[in-house]
Design an enzyme around this catalytic site. Structure first.
Site, short mmCIF file in Angstrom:
data_model
loop_
_atom_site.label_atom_id
_atom_site.label_comp_id
_atom_site.label_asym_id
_atom_site.label_seq_id
_atom_site.Cartn_x
_atom_site.Cartn_y
_atom_site.Cartn_z
N HIS A 71 -1.00 1.09 -10.17
CA HIS A 71 -1.74 0.09 -9.39
C HIS A 71 -2.23 -1.05 -10.30
O HIS A 71 -3.43 -1.33 -10.33
CB HIS A 71 -2.91 0.74 -8.63
CG HIS A 71 -3.34 -0.06 -7.43
ND1 HIS A 71 -3.63 0.49 -6.22
CD2 HIS A 71 -3.55 -1.38 -7.27
CE1 HIS A 71 -3.99 -0.44 -5.36
NE2 HIS A 71 -3.95 -1.60 -5.99
N ARG A 129 0.85 -1.18 0.00
CA ARG A 129 0.00 0.00 0.00
C ARG A 129 0.89 1.24 0.00
O ARG A 129 2.00 1.21 0.54
CB ARG A 129 -0.89 0.02 1.25
CG ARG A 129 -2.01 -1.00 1.20
CD ARG A 129 -3.09 -0.57 0.23
NE ARG A 129 -4.17 -1.51 0.11
CZ ARG A 129 -4.41 -2.27 -0.97
NH1 ARG A 129 -3.61 -2.24 -2.00
NH2 ARG A 129 -5.45 -3.07 -1.01
C1 OXD Z 1 -5.82 -4.18 -4.27
C2 OXD Z 1 -6.33 -4.46 -5.62
O1 OXD Z 1 -6.46 -4.55 -3.27
O2 OXD Z 1 -5.75 -3.93 -6.57
O3 OXD Z 1 -4.74 -3.58 -4.15
O4 OXD Z 1 -7.29 -5.20 -5.76
#
Ligand code: OXD
Length: 308
Positions: free
Chosen positions: A271, A223
């Site tokens: 991401h 994260r």
């Molecule tokens: C997370 C996703 O939880 O990308 O990071 O699903």
């Protein structure tokens, strides 16, 4: 069925909504400001804006579109009794594995330097280092971290793993809790796959970087809040770190003027280390909507104390 409120709108939400509408044309969707939202029992989101959950009085379930639901758990207006569910996609582990292996191989084989050489038309055959001489450490040995550590060890890397509690993994030297310094000592590549908790927030900091080998690489697909960006930039500038591959950020999308985009040695990915397929997201949300209506236990609920 009361309308489903779509709180924040990312790509995953829009695509999942499209599939849900195809499968169940009778479903109605609304946005938080719409009058119908006051009757909504189900909300779908990734990062709820401050106050948004508390403003929906009939809400019973808030469904994350991601494998994690920590932005929902952290939202202060979330009523404690509200059920929170996340997506569990069997393909998630494979995606993460591909990303981590790509990152580790990229830096281990010095492709960062080779690509920089390409930019200036410079032909230089760099010495190839055997995998056994690259020490890779995986922080977080949940399903994803464990799979990554196992595969890295199979590729011959000197592999270490660290988690809150002790674990045994074939071919991986494991460390737990207070053994963090021994785990970090002299690592060439540090991979973060930790859940975000009060104990792990800011763990990728100056103190951690100082214990790695000089010129080490950090890969963060945990994260954004695991990383102290200013410490990272300082460690890169001083040469303590050579590079960082970052997939997650405290605020996503990363603002176009954020200094990380321009920091030498940093590679930003949006991401994408691993995401559930839109079909799986739509199916699991629909299944939980049915279960809520039928009074059945929900699937993939999140423990709001643990945050995952
Ligand atoms: C997370 C996703 O939880 O990308 O990071 O699903």
């Amino acid at each position: 069925m009361s309308p489903i409120v779509l709180i924040d709108m990312g790509n995953d939400i829009t695509q999942a909504q499209r599939i849900m509408v195809q499968r169940r044309p009778e479903l109605q969707f609304c946005r938080p400001g719409d009058p119908e939202a006051q009757h909504a029992e189900v909300a779908i989101c990734w990062t709820p804006p401050p106050g948004s959950l508390g403003a929906l009085p009939m809400l019973k379930l808030v469904h994350s579109v991601g494998a994690g639901a920590d932005p929902i758990i952290r939202e202060p207006s979330r009523p404690a009794t509200l059920a929170v569910c996340r997506i569990v996609d069997p393909g998630h582990c494979q995606g993460m594995l591909e990303y981590v292996l790509w990152g580790v191989l990229h830096y281990h084989r010095q492709f960062d330097q080779i690509l920089a050489n390409h930019q200036r038309q410079h032909w230089q055959r760099l010495a190839q280092k055997p995998a056994q001489q690259t020490r890779v450490g995986v922080m977080g040995l949940g399903q994803l971290g464990k799979a990554a550590a196992v595969q890295l060890a199979r590729l011959g890397f000197h592999t270490r793993g660290w988690a809150r509690s002790a674990q045994q993994i074939d071919g991986v030297q494991t460390f737990a809790g207070s053994q963090l310094p021994a785990f970090l000592e002299g690592l060439d590549i540090l991979v973060c796959l930790l859940p975000l908790t009060e104990h792990t927030r800011g763990i990728l900091c100056a103190e951690t970087f100082a214990q790695l080998a000089p010129g080490a690489v950090v890969i963060n697909c945990g994260r954004g809040a695991h990383l102290r960006s200013a410490d990272l930039q300082h460690a890169l500038a001083s040469g303590q770190l050579r590079a960082a591959l970052l997939d997650v950020f405290e605020t996503e999308p990363l603002a176009p003027d954020h200094s990380l985009w321009q920091t030498p040695g940093v590679t930003v990915t949006p991401h994408i280390a691993s995401s559930a397929s839109f079909e799986v997201i739509a199916e699991q949300i629909l299944a939980n909507i049915d279960r809520l209506e039928a009074g059945l236990p929900l699937l993939n609920t999140v423990d709001s104390q643990l945050g995952y």
